[in-house]
Design a protein around this motif. Structure first.
Motif, mmCIF file in Angstrom:
data_model
loop_
_atom_site.group_PDB
_atom_site.id
_atom_site.type_symbol
_atom_site.label_atom_id
_atom_site.label_comp_id
_atom_site.label_asym_id
_atom_site.label_seq_id
_atom_site.Cartn_x
_atom_site.Cartn_y
_atom_site.Cartn_z
ATOM 1 N N UNK A 4 0.834 -1.204 0.000
ATOM 2 C CA UNK A 4 0.000 0.000 0.000
ATOM 3 C C UNK A 4 0.867 1.252 0.000
ATOM 4 N N UNK A 5 1.894 1.271 0.846
ATOM 5 C CA UNK A 5 2.773 2.428 0.969
ATOM 6 C C UNK A 5 3.455 2.754 -0.356
ATOM 7 N N UNK A 6 4.054 1.741 -0.983
ATOM 8 C CA UNK A 6 4.798 1.966 -2.223
ATOM 9 C C UNK A 6 3.866 2.429 -3.339
ATOM 10 N N UNK A 7 2.691 1.800 -3.463
ATOM 11 C CA UNK A 7 1.761 2.169 -4.531
ATOM 12 C C UNK A 7 1.257 3.588 -4.367
ATOM 13 N N UNK A 8 0.859 3.949 -3.165
ATOM 14 C CA UNK A 8 0.353 5.303 -2.915
ATOM 15 C C UNK A 8 1.457 6.339 -3.106
ATOM 16 N N UNK A 9 2.668 6.033 -2.643
ATOM 17 C CA UNK A 9 3.787 6.948 -2.818
ATOM 18 C C UNK A 9 4.077 7.177 -4.302
ATOM 19 N N UNK A 10 4.101 6.112 -5.087
ATOM 20 C CA UNK A 10 4.381 6.242 -6.519
ATOM 21 C C UNK A 10 3.289 7.045 -7.224
ATOM 22 N N UNK A 11 2.026 6.822 -6.851
ATOM 23 C CA UNK A 11 0.940 7.595 -7.455
ATOM 24 C C UNK A 11 1.068 9.074 -7.121
ATOM 25 N N UNK A 12 1.457 9.384 -5.899
ATOM 26 C CA UNK A 12 1.645 10.793 -5.520
ATOM 27 C C UNK A 12 2.828 11.421 -6.259
#
Length: 290
Positions: A267-275
């Motif tokens: 979750x952390x990596x996906x949300x960070x990359x989207x941001x």
């Protein structure tokens, strides 16, 4: 290819090349985009490339740590966490995309109509959006799921509903700005009316803020859907989904932290990359930030 079509196509290619060049200057955004592409490929191919059956239990291996056979270890039922994270990516990302499509389509229609029509229609639609915004967004999502019933689909719908006002406000502001442009006034003067102006002259010229808010909206949707699943209102066992996996491992944080760590990192990596990608797109489409 006609003589008129060739220059148009070359101009379009030039705009895309310029846009990509501006985006590529943001190295963090490019890294985020590459990781997102890898995650999407993994999510699409997960049923075929996952090393184990994501729902197959082996109680003899319960809470076993990472090993050569199970790189992310095994959960409280002996299921392979890597396989569940990979298949869970498919469920979580598809739910987030569906949620953003729902909010994006409805919110864009409301924003364009409010900005184009103005007057009473604008006031009515925007006050309706203010009414939705007056509810705490996550509480409203919980209310929708409680009425519709717990499931991943209903969680996606609930999050989509709560995000409609953000789309509507952003699109309305962009529409109001475009309505004052010369090409819209020229279309009015030539007799073009209503939906045709919105479709041909407004929507193509407000695509930039829509793309940016969609990227950010995907990140928020992933967090929202995972949170509902964590509370038992989203994906139901034994379906692999990142938020539900976090919920399953919370009671073993002290003795088998890997059960929660890896879905949490997903979750952390996906949300960070989207941001990161969203920041890159914002900088690309706003000349004052280049």
């Amino acid at each position: 290819m006609s003589d008129q079509a060739a220059p148009t196509q070359l101009a379009e290619q030039g705009r895309w090349s310029e846009t990509w060049g501006a985006f590529a200057k943001n190295k963090a955004a490019v890294v985020g985009l590459v990781i997102l592409v890898v995650l999407i490929v993994v999510a699409l191919l997960a049923p075929w490339i996952a090393p184990h059956d994501p729902v197959a239990q082996n109680l003899d291996l319960r809470r076993q740590g990472p090993s050569g056979d199970a790189w992310f270890g095994r959960d409280e039922f002996g299921r392979d966490i890597l396989s569940r994270v990979m298949v869970g990516a498919r469920a979580t990302l598809l739910a987030a995309v569906g949620s953003v499509l729902l909010s994006g389509i409805i919110g864009t229609i409301i924003g364009v109509v409010a900005g184009y029509r103005g007057g009473f229609a604008d006031s009515l639609l925007m006050r309706s959006m203010d009414l939705v915004l007056s509810f705490p967004y996550f509480l409203l999502a919980i209310l929708v799921v409680a009425v519709a019933g717990p499931s991943l689909r209903n969680a996606a719908i609930a999050i989509g509903i709560t995000y409609i006002p953000q789309y509507a406000r952003v699109v309305r502001g962009a529409t109001l700005e475009v309505m004052g442009k010369e090409y819209v006034e020229a279309a009015h003067a030539s007799g073009v009316r209503g939906p045709r102006i919105a479709w041909k002259h407004v929507l193509p010229n407000i695509s930039a803020p829509i793309i940016v808010i969609t990227t950010v909206g995907l990140a928020l949707a992933i967090v929202g859907i995972s949170s509902l699943s964590f509370l038992g209102l989203g994906a139901q066992p034994p379906s692999p989904e990142w938020g539900a996996m976090l919920a399953g491992g919370r009671q073993y944080v002290a003795s088998a932290a890997h059960i929660s760590i890896f879905p949490g990192l997903a979750i952390l990596v996906t949300v960070l990359c989207l941001n990161l990608v969203g920041d890159g797109l914002r900088d690309t489409f706003d000349p004052t930030l280049r």
